[in-house]
Design an enzyme around this catalytic site. Sequence first.
Site, PDB file in Angstrom:
ATOM      1  N   ARG A   1      10.623  51.025  60.521  1.00 51.93           N
ATOM      2  CA  ARG A   1      11.386  50.876  61.768  1.00 51.93           C
ATOM      3  C   ARG A   1      10.555  51.373  62.948  1.00 51.93           C
ATOM      4  O   ARG A   1      10.570  50.813  64.040  1.00 51.93           O
ATOM      5  CB  ARG A   1      12.741  51.602  61.703  1.00 51.93           C
ATOM      6  CG  ARG A   1      13.443  51.614  63.066  1.00 51.93           C
ATOM      7  CD  ARG A   1      14.953  51.810  63.059  1.00 51.93           C
ATOM      8  NE  ARG A   1      15.435  52.754  62.078  1.00 51.93           N
ATOM      9  CZ  ARG A   1      15.246  54.082  62.128  1.00 51.93           C
ATOM     10  NH1 ARG A   1      14.582  54.619  63.138  1.00 51.93           N
ATOM     11  NH2 ARG A   1      15.712  54.856  61.177  1.00 51.93           N
TER      12      ARG A   1
ATOM     13  N   LYS B   1      11.875  30.720  70.748  1.00 52.72           N
ATOM     14  CA  LYS B   1      11.672  29.470  71.471  1.00 52.72           C
ATOM     15  C   LYS B   1      10.184  29.077  71.447  1.00 52.72           C
ATOM     16  O   LYS B   1       9.665  28.804  70.395  1.00 52.72           O
ATOM     17  CB  LYS B   1      12.234  29.618  72.879  1.00 52.72           C
ATOM     18  CG  LYS B   1      13.645  30.274  72.923  1.00 52.72           C
ATOM     19  CD  LYS B   1      14.730  29.462  72.251  1.00 52.72           C
ATOM     20  CE  LYS B   1      16.032  30.230  72.060  1.00 52.72           C
ATOM     21  NZ  LYS B   1      16.609  30.809  73.266  1.00 52.72           N
TER      22      LYS B   1
ATOM     23  N   ASP C   1      12.990  37.576  82.184  1.00 54.89           N
ATOM     24  CA  ASP C   1      13.088  36.829  80.932  1.00 54.89           C
ATOM     25  C   ASP C   1      12.144  35.631  81.067  1.00 54.89           C
ATOM     26  O   ASP C   1      12.423  34.695  81.811  1.00 54.89           O
ATOM     27  CB  ASP C   1      14.544  36.391  80.716  1.00 54.89           C
ATOM     28  CG  ASP C   1      14.746  35.641  79.394  1.00 54.89           C
ATOM     29  OD1 ASP C   1      13.784  35.014  78.912  1.00 54.89           O
ATOM     30  OD2 ASP C   1      15.870  35.675  78.859  1.00 54.89           O
TER      31      ASP C   1
ATOM     32  N   TYR D   1      21.202  32.650  81.003  1.00 53.03           N
ATOM     33  CA  TYR D   1      21.411  32.241  79.609  1.00 53.03           C
ATOM     34  C   TYR D   1      22.791  32.746  79.144  1.00 53.03           C
ATOM     35  O   TYR D   1      23.132  33.921  79.343  1.00 53.03           O
ATOM     36  CB  TYR D   1      20.298  32.827  78.734  1.00 53.03           C
ATOM     37  CG  TYR D   1      20.506  32.588  77.266  1.00 53.03           C
ATOM     38  CD1 TYR D   1      20.394  31.307  76.739  1.00 53.03           C
ATOM     39  CD2 TYR D   1      20.830  33.628  76.407  1.00 53.03           C
ATOM     40  CE1 TYR D   1      20.602  31.079  75.391  1.00 53.03           C
ATOM     41  CE2 TYR D   1      21.039  33.404  75.055  1.00 53.03           C
ATOM     42  CZ  TYR D   1      20.925  32.123  74.555  1.00 53.03           C
ATOM     43  OH  TYR D   1      21.141  31.898  73.225  1.00 53.03           O
TER      44      TYR D   1
HETATM   45  C1  LIG Z   1      17.574  31.852  73.517  1.00 56.96           C
HETATM   46  C2  LIG Z   1      17.449  32.702  74.710  1.00 56.96           C
HETATM   47  C3  LIG Z   1      17.773  34.064  74.667  1.00 56.96           C
HETATM   48  C4  LIG Z   1      18.320  34.708  73.411  1.00 56.96           C
HETATM   49  O1  LIG Z   1      17.383  34.735  72.395  1.00 56.96           O
HETATM   50  P1  LIG Z   1      17.725  34.704  70.814  1.00 56.96           P
HETATM   51  O2  LIG Z   1      16.403  34.695  70.175  1.00 56.96           O
HETATM   52  O3  LIG Z   1      18.532  33.452  70.575  1.00 56.96           O
HETATM   53  O4  LIG Z   1      18.543  35.909  70.527  1.00 56.96           O
HETATM   54  C5  LIG Z   1      17.593  34.804  75.810  1.00 56.96           C
HETATM   55  N1  LIG Z   1      17.119  34.251  76.952  1.00 56.96           N
HETATM   56  C6  LIG Z   1      16.818  32.940  77.035  1.00 56.96           C
HETATM   57  C7  LIG Z   1      16.300  32.390  78.315  1.00 56.96           C
HETATM   58  C8  LIG Z   1      16.962  32.124  75.928  1.00 56.96           C
HETATM   59  O5  LIG Z   1      16.666  30.830  76.007  1.00 56.96           O
END
Ligand SMILES: *Cc1c(COP(=O)(O)O)cnc(C)c1O
Length: 387
Positions: free
Chosen positions: A46, A195, A170, A98
């Site tokens: 961890r 992604k 983000d 998001y």
């Molecule tokens: C998908 C996404 C998230 C969340 O991520 P996960 O891996 O699905 O938990 C946060 N911000 C954006 C812009 C996203 O596209």
Amino acid sequence: MKVETRLVQIGVGRDKTTGAISYPVYQSTAYRHPALGESTGYDYTRTANPTRDVLEQAIASLEGGDDGFACASGMAAIQTVMGIFSQGDHLVVSLDLYGGTYRLFEQVLTRFGLSFDYVDLRDPVLVREAIRRETKAILVETPTNPLMQVTDLAAMAEIAWEFDLLLIVDNTFLSPYYQRPLELGADIVIHSATKYLGGHNDVIAGLIVTKGGELSERMRFLHNSIGAVLGPQDCWLLIRGMKTLALRMERHQQNAYNVARFLKNHPAVTEVFYTGLPEHEGHQVQSRQASGFGGMVSFRIRQPVMVAAFLQELQLISFAESLGGVESLCTYPATQTHADIPVEVREKVGVCDRLLRLSIGIEHTDDLIADLQQALDKALQTGGGRG
Ligand SMILES: *Cc1c(COP(=O)(O)O)cnc(C)c1O
């Protein structure tokens, strides 16, 4: 070294014992200590794991930060970052956010005494107006999901500096290949590595990168304390995906541009949102602060009734709710990614029931356009012509 090279070389030369080119998965939770008071540098997974270290150092380097943290998902990364804040703190956040982040903020973190204002960050005047004495951070998504609104990151950094706020970005939609917010003055970058970084629709993961020694220390403490860490197998899978990020992003972008141009000229489409189109309202800002436009294209279909027919008719492009993978996907934000946002909030932002979002993959452009063409043509018939 250039980004392309650093991506490909992640982990190479790191396993001194075997020389393995592909850095191994250290599937161990505990590590045998050489003697009392001694450690190999690893005690408990961890806290730290060799495979995770390779990934974390890679993302820190790619984003130009000081430290990286791999988390169990993008949401786990966001929750870990939110551990910085205390009861009573306030954040100014992108309006077109998001859906999962909005849900975490409004349905979970407000119960812990945090508050959030959702602001159109394209207008610095609105940002300044939203800042209060309790405000501790600005959290930006740029371009936004799904409307592709572009926020000027340097302008946000200036405001953050003036009011002594953290700037959190983000960076999921562009990846460090196209945009590096820390170089523009941000303090923390977050990724849903599920992604583009992963890129193959096969691993859920999140990443955090921090700038500055003190902030990195705090994040290290939170990452270990909260424990939403990424497992060694998934770290390996993410490293494997990241090696081809540069090639993939270039192809995503090329395809997305071609698809956006095609959509603009189809009679079933009323609006196209792609930052790579010179006429997109955020094109200038994005050209200045990023080296590319990515692979996300949203559009409004002429009538709500056409949505079901269009999705039904898609053959190659899958109706599925993710993005950033090699396979092209189409999402209907109103009932999928943004389902937890109240309808009046959603509509106010512009996520209406005619909006569709495409994550353009790396297939051949001609095949993608042919699929969209036939599905839109049929949707047009369903909708009773140009109505
Ligand atoms: C998908 C996404 C998230 C969340 O991520 P996960 O891996 O699905 O938990 C946060 N911000 C954006 C812009 C996203 O596209």
